[in-house]
Design a protein around this motif. Sequence first.
Motif, PDB file in Angstrom:
ATOM      1  N   MET A   3       0.822  -1.222   0.000  1.00  0.00           N
ATOM      2  CA  MET A   3       0.000   0.000   0.000  1.00  0.00           C
ATOM      3  C   MET A   3       0.851   1.267   0.000  1.00  0.00           C
ATOM      4  O   MET A   3       0.334   2.363  -0.205  1.00  0.00           O
ATOM      5  CB  MET A   3      -0.912   0.021   1.232  1.00  0.00           C
ATOM      6  N   GLY A   4       2.129   1.127   0.313  1.00  0.00           N
ATOM      7  CA  GLY A   4       2.992   2.315   0.380  1.00  0.00           C
ATOM      8  C   GLY A   4       2.873   3.062   1.697  1.00  0.00           C
ATOM      9  O   GLY A   4       3.329   4.196   1.813  1.00  0.00           O
ATOM     10  N   PHE A   5       2.280   2.432   2.697  1.00  0.00           N
ATOM     11  CA  PHE A   5       2.224   3.072   4.022  1.00  0.00           C
ATOM     12  C   PHE A   5       3.627   3.128   4.618  1.00  0.00           C
ATOM     13  O   PHE A   5       3.963   4.060   5.337  1.00  0.00           O
ATOM     14  CB  PHE A   5       1.327   2.276   4.984  1.00  0.00           C
ATOM     15  N   THR A  63      -0.568  13.992  14.694  1.00  0.00           N
ATOM     16  CA  THR A  63      -0.248  12.705  15.328  1.00  0.00           C
ATOM     17  C   THR A  63      -1.481  11.965  15.860  1.00  0.00           C
ATOM     18  O   THR A  63      -1.503  10.739  15.855  1.00  0.00           O
ATOM     19  CB  THR A  63       0.753  12.897  16.484  1.00  0.00           C
ATOM     20  N   ALA A  64      -2.490  12.722  16.330  1.00  0.00           N
ATOM     21  CA  ALA A  64      -3.668  12.043  16.901  1.00  0.00           C
ATOM     22  C   ALA A  64      -4.354  11.193  15.837  1.00  0.00           C
ATOM     23  O   ALA A  64      -4.759  10.058  16.093  1.00  0.00           O
ATOM     24  CB  ALA A  64      -4.636  13.069  17.471  1.00  0.00           C
ATOM     25  N   GLU A  65      -4.450  11.728  14.643  1.00  0.00           N
ATOM     26  CA  GLU A  65      -5.094  10.989  13.557  1.00  0.00           C
ATOM     27  C   GLU A  65      -4.261   9.758  13.168  1.00  0.00           C
ATOM     28  O   GLU A  65      -4.805   8.715  12.836  1.00  0.00           O
ATOM     29  CB  GLU A  65      -5.272  11.915  12.352  1.00  0.00           C
ATOM     30  N   GLU A  66      -2.965   9.912  13.233  1.00  0.00           N
ATOM     31  CA  GLU A  66      -2.092   8.774  12.916  1.00  0.00           C
ATOM     32  C   GLU A  66      -2.189   7.706  14.001  1.00  0.00           C
ATOM     33  O   GLU A  66      -2.255   6.514  13.704  1.00  0.00           O
ATOM     34  CB  GLU A  66      -0.640   9.255  12.773  1.00  0.00           C
ATOM     35  N   GLU A  67      -2.224   8.142  15.263  1.00  0.00           N
ATOM     36  CA  GLU A  67      -2.329   7.181  16.365  1.00  0.00           C
ATOM     37  C   GLU A  67      -3.627   6.390  16.282  1.00  0.00           C
ATOM     38  O   GLU A  67      -3.669   5.210  16.593  1.00  0.00           O
ATOM     39  CB  GLU A  67      -2.260   7.913  17.713  1.00  0.00           C
ATOM     40  N   ARG A  68      -4.703   7.057  15.886  1.00  0.00           N
ATOM     41  CA  ARG A  68      -5.994   6.361  15.763  1.00  0.00           C
ATOM     42  C   ARG A  68      -6.028   5.438  14.550  1.00  0.00           C
ATOM     43  O   ARG A  68      -6.889   4.581  14.449  1.00  0.00           O
ATOM     44  CB  ARG A  68      -7.126   7.387  15.618  1.00  0.00           C
ATOM     45  N   GLY A  69      -5.121   5.621  13.615  1.00  0.00           N
ATOM     46  CA  GLY A  69      -5.109   4.796  12.400  1.00  0.00           C
ATOM     47  C   GLY A  69      -5.861   5.421  11.244  1.00  0.00           C
ATOM     48  O   GLY A  69      -5.932   4.854  10.159  1.00  0.00           O
ATOM     49  N   GLU A  70      -6.454   6.598  11.468  1.00  0.00           N
ATOM     50  CA  GLU A  70      -7.243   7.232  10.391  1.00  0.00           C
ATOM     51  C   GLU A  70      -6.362   7.758   9.259  1.00  0.00           C
ATOM     52  O   GLU A  70      -6.819   7.895   8.131  1.00  0.00           O
ATOM     53  CB  GLU A  70      -8.090   8.381  10.954  1.00  0.00           C
ATOM     54  N   LEU A  71      -5.112   8.039   9.583  1.00  0.00           N
ATOM     55  CA  LEU A  71      -4.218   8.562   8.541  1.00  0.00           C
ATOM     56  C   LEU A  71      -3.977   7.505   7.457  1.00  0.00           C
ATOM     57  O   LEU A  71      -3.950   7.807   6.266  1.00  0.00           O
ATOM     58  CB  LEU A  71      -2.891   9.003   9.179  1.00  0.00           C
ATOM     59  N   ARG A  72      -3.846   6.243   7.884  1.00  0.00           N
ATOM     60  CA  ARG A  72      -3.675   5.146   6.915  1.00  0.00           C
ATOM     61  C   ARG A  72      -4.899   5.037   6.012  1.00  0.00           C
ATOM     62  O   ARG A  72      -4.774   4.766   4.818  1.00  0.00           O
ATOM     63  CB  ARG A  72      -3.482   3.817   7.635  1.00  0.00           C
ATOM     64  N   THR A  73      -6.052   5.217   6.599  1.00  0.00           N
ATOM     65  CA  THR A  73      -7.287   5.137   5.808  1.00  0.00           C
ATOM     66  C   THR A  73      -7.268   6.213   4.725  1.00  0.00           C
ATOM     67  O   THR A  73      -7.604   5.948   3.573  1.00  0.00           O
ATOM     68  CB  THR A  73      -8.511   5.307   6.733  1.00  0.00           C
ATOM     69  N   LEU A  74      -6.859   7.414   5.086  1.00  0.00           N
ATOM     70  CA  LEU A  74      -6.780   8.496   4.094  1.00  0.00           C
ATOM     71  C   LEU A  74      -5.715   8.187   3.039  1.00  0.00           C
ATOM     72  O   LEU A  74      -5.916   8.440   1.852  1.00  0.00           O
ATOM     73  CB  LEU A  74      -6.451   9.825   4.776  1.00  0.00           C
ATOM     74  N   ARG A  98       8.426   9.036   5.071  1.00  0.00           N
ATOM     75  CA  ARG A  98       8.501   8.196   6.282  1.00  0.00           C
ATOM     76  C   ARG A  98       7.376   7.153   6.336  1.00  0.00           C
ATOM     77  O   ARG A  98       6.375   7.262   5.612  1.00  0.00           O
ATOM     78  CB  ARG A  98       8.477   9.077   7.528  1.00  0.00           C
ATOM     79  N   ASP A  99       7.581   6.177   7.226  1.00  0.00           N
ATOM     80  CA  ASP A  99       6.565   5.148   7.451  1.00  0.00           C
ATOM     81  C   ASP A  99       5.411   5.752   8.245  1.00  0.00           C
ATOM     82  O   ASP A  99       5.619   6.550   9.153  1.00  0.00           O
ATOM     83  CB  ASP A  99       7.155   3.982   8.263  1.00  0.00           C
ATOM     84  N   VAL A 100       4.204   5.355   7.877  1.00  0.00           N
ATOM     85  CA  VAL A 100       3.027   5.793   8.628  1.00  0.00           C
ATOM     86  C   VAL A 100       2.506   4.598   9.419  1.00  0.00           C
ATOM     87  O   VAL A 100       2.184   3.561   8.841  1.00  0.00           O
ATOM     88  CB  VAL A 100       1.940   6.340   7.684  1.00  0.00           C
ATOM     89  N   ALA A 101       2.455   4.783  10.714  1.00  0.00           N
ATOM     90  CA  ALA A 101       2.068   3.657  11.593  1.00  0.00           C
ATOM     91  C   ALA A 101       0.599   3.314  11.416  1.00  0.00           C
ATOM     92  O   ALA A 101      -0.202   4.162  11.090  1.00  0.00           O
ATOM     93  CB  ALA A 101       2.341   4.037  13.036  1.00  0.00           C
TER      94      ALA A 101
END
Lengths: 298, 265
Positions: free
Chosen positions: A48-50, B98-109, B262-265
């Motif tokens: 996915m490129g994450f 960071t809050a959006e990334e911690e919740r995992g919503e950033l990956r969804t976007l 960078r990697d997105v958690a």
Amino acid sequence: MIQLKHVTKKFGSLAALDDVSLKIQQGEIVGFVGANGAGKTTTISTIMGFIGTTAGTVELQGQKVEPQTAHRLHTSLGYAAGDMELPARLTARQYFSFLLHQSQGDHTKQYEALSRRFKPQLDKKIGTLSRGNKQKIALIAAFVTDPDIIILDEPTSGLDPMMQEAFLDLVRESKASGKTIFMSSHYLTEVADVCSRVILMRDGAIIEDVKAHQLLEKSGKSVTIITGYRATRPPKDAIDVTTDAHKNGVSLTFVFKGSAAELQRWVASVKQLQDIEISEYNLEGAFKSLYESEEKTV
Amino acid sequence: MMRSVYLKTLYDKRWFVFGWTLGFVALSVLMTSFFPAMRQTGALDALVTNMPPALQGLIGNLGDLKSFPTYIASQLFDIRVPLIAGVMAIILALGLSTAEEERGELRTLLSLPISRTKLLIEKWLALGTIMAISTLGIIIGILASAPLVDGASIELSTLLHLVAMTWLIMVTFGTVTFAAGFASGSRAFANTLGVLVIIGSFILSTFGQSVDWLSDFEKFSLLHYFPAVEIAKNSIDFNNVVVLGTVAAVSLIIAVILFRRRDVA
């Protein structure tokens, strides 16, 4: 087409993926199986490129996937994950409106068809929905733009049996229309049902890459016998043997990987046989035995 | 309505905007209503002149309290608003990064066909818009209450200059935290940096004028480039706009470069 070439991904000193290579052709439905921490989600994250790779390359439709350019490939890619976090403050209807505005073309008919199939709660805030209802929204989102490639990470976790069946029907239809689906799952029966190929992963490496029917052959048969003769021994090729003694004798359960004729000969030799049960499909056992046999050889 | 990350972010944060705007209205009304008392009292003069020089910086110049524009500049824009706005900026910037990334919503976007650069820029534009709406609360509060308070008159252009610079300092504070969040993905790092910049700026600006060894470092305070009383007396110094704008722009560019890779958690 999805292709990973010698992909390694390290987090600090931990290698989450270790020299992983795989190739999925257009139109294939491939299951991806492994225990928690095996590296399935990390593999999907690189596709996915994450996340980037430490070494090796990932390609989608012949183009290299990198975090900074992955979005260009997402126009023809759908994605859903079992633990996917959708925007909690939006309703599902608002989320789909947002999502459809990001894609090209009119997907209204597909959206309506999927909504009829999964019956999501469209007008409640996503944050207030149950896990199963959120999962329906994630699955619709993965398929709604009619993408060529669909990546699914534990897609049915949280779904009730009816919705699981609705999802599997959707995968079968997608297979018929030539879509490529890469799907990780804990449910092996589900994988064997819809996938043409199964990849088994352990400790960041691929340990098996087989056709689904080969996995079934590898699985052997799960055999349970009840006999009054306490000294009964299992056949020499039996694995995962469990013995349960009771007042009228003993019950033996094991996985047998030999031929049907060998099994038949052994059954004929059992003294005081009271009952026998042979299961044709024992994928969970196959998974366990494959996993354990690989563990012994590592 | 939900056409873009920008509009989605504004919709997500609508109650945040409402709450902070209301807070700024209330603060502005309160400070305006104190003006007659602050202008007339001589007791404060005696108290301040007996304070150590370092602490006098907390009150400001007593002469500034005699006219409403300089009073509101020194007591609202120079001290209270930057600190409160700094807190708002940190909360908002962390919420958008960071809050959006911690919740995992950033990956969804990021699973959608949205580039990382576009996502970051649209969120930053939303941050700037939210701050602009919130600072409107200051204008509303002062314009609504000033006619009811004896001697409280201020030219609209002066008020607009003060609010525009307030917005700029808020955006600069917010961008530093926002950029740190997107560049690193670490809430702890972004939060620490944001707090250090705001508290550091406050300490340097407040005590730098009267503590010798601090005065050399005062120019490192972002608040140094927001001289509210000077703006009320004269106008905006364009050099200050350039400095604050440059800090925000450089932070944003660094964030884009690092976030893209960078990697997105």
